[in-house]
Design an enzyme around this catalytic site. Structure first.
Site, PDB file in Angstrom:
ATOM      1  CG  MET A   1      -1.823  -1.213   1.229  1.00 36.67           C
ATOM      2  SD  MET A   1      -3.015  -1.252  -0.160  1.00 36.67           S
ATOM      3  CE  MET A   1      -4.307   0.018   0.437  1.00 36.67           C
ATOM      4  CB  CYS A   2       1.365   4.049  -1.824  1.00 37.04           C
ATOM      5  SG  CYS A   2       1.944   2.733  -2.723  1.00 37.04           S
TER       6      CYS A   2
END
Length: 239
Positions: A1-2
């Protein structure tokens, strides 16, 4: 994820998204508060902004953790625009760590970041030869290319995001498809599998994976929704 964030409003430096807020992207790179998958975003970072002297946005990307780039603080103070986008990356397992796999991706006047993951197999029927068209072999680059091709075909920013996200989400029930994009005059973002917030002030609107500070006014975007922001309007609609 970011983690990613964008700004539309009066001219601001990129520090407005990265360093200045108490929980800006710099801190979210190592201590996110709302991230559902992964604990740290150290697989690179990128930022983009618009300059009136250029037909396309300026982009700066690195594969190092954001805290290790000694050039960033000065650059982020000088990079100023009415429309900004920045992201820190936590690479999905098996995805390459390279600048070409780091957001923001760009095509003509559009910038795009993908927070999530999706099977590339479900993206193949969104366009012919996505693998040959995409900037990188990572899933985010394929998603970005699918969106950009729809923009080239005449869809608006929000329409292009919505079409790609709904299609991919139906094909891959476990996909996480939080997209954040801008074109210099508007922002569009999707909430699909992770959190998204927006905050309106007297001089503009911030959109982010999670609140950048503890000021009142941050509004969560409901799951499976499209957020669109223009200088005079913020709208949320279901996907």
């Amino acid at each position: 994820m970011c983690r990613h964030a964008a700004w539309l409003g009066e001219p601001r430096p990129l520090t407005w998204l990265i360093h200045e807020p108490e929980h800006g992207l710099f801190k979210q790179s190592y201590a996110p508060r709302h991230q559902r998958n992964g604990m740290i975003n150290a697989d690179g970072y990128g930022m983009g902004w618009y300059d009136s002297t250029r037909p396309e946005p300026v982009r700066y990307r690195r594969t190092v953790p954001i805290w290790s780039d000694a050039n960033l603080p000065a650059l982020a103070q000088i990079a100023r625009s009415t429309c900004l986008l920045a992201a820190v990356r936590s690479a999905t397992a098996g995805m390459p760590i390279e600048e070409s796999a780091t957001a923001p991706f760009t095509d003509k006047g559009w910038l795009l970041s993908h927070n999530g993951r999706v099977s590339k197999d479900v993206l193949r029927d969104l366009a012919d030869d996505l693998a040959g068209r995409a900037e990188s072999a990572c899933d985010a680059a394929w998603v970005a290319t699918a969106v950009f091709l729809r923009g080239r075909a005449g869809l608006g920013l929000g329409e292009a995001l919505a079409e790609v996200v709904v299609h991919a989400g139906k094909k891959d029930p476990g996909a996480r498809l939080n997209l954040l994009a801008c074109d210099g005059a508007s922002i569009a973002a999707t909430a699909w599998g992770d959190t998204l917030f927006h905050h309106r002030s007297h001089d503009g609107v911030r959109v982010a994976s999670e609140p950048l500070d503890d000021l009142p006014g941050w509004q969560p975007v409901p799951e499976r929704s499209l957020l669109t922001v223009t200088p005079d309007r913020v709208a949320v609609q279901p996907l």
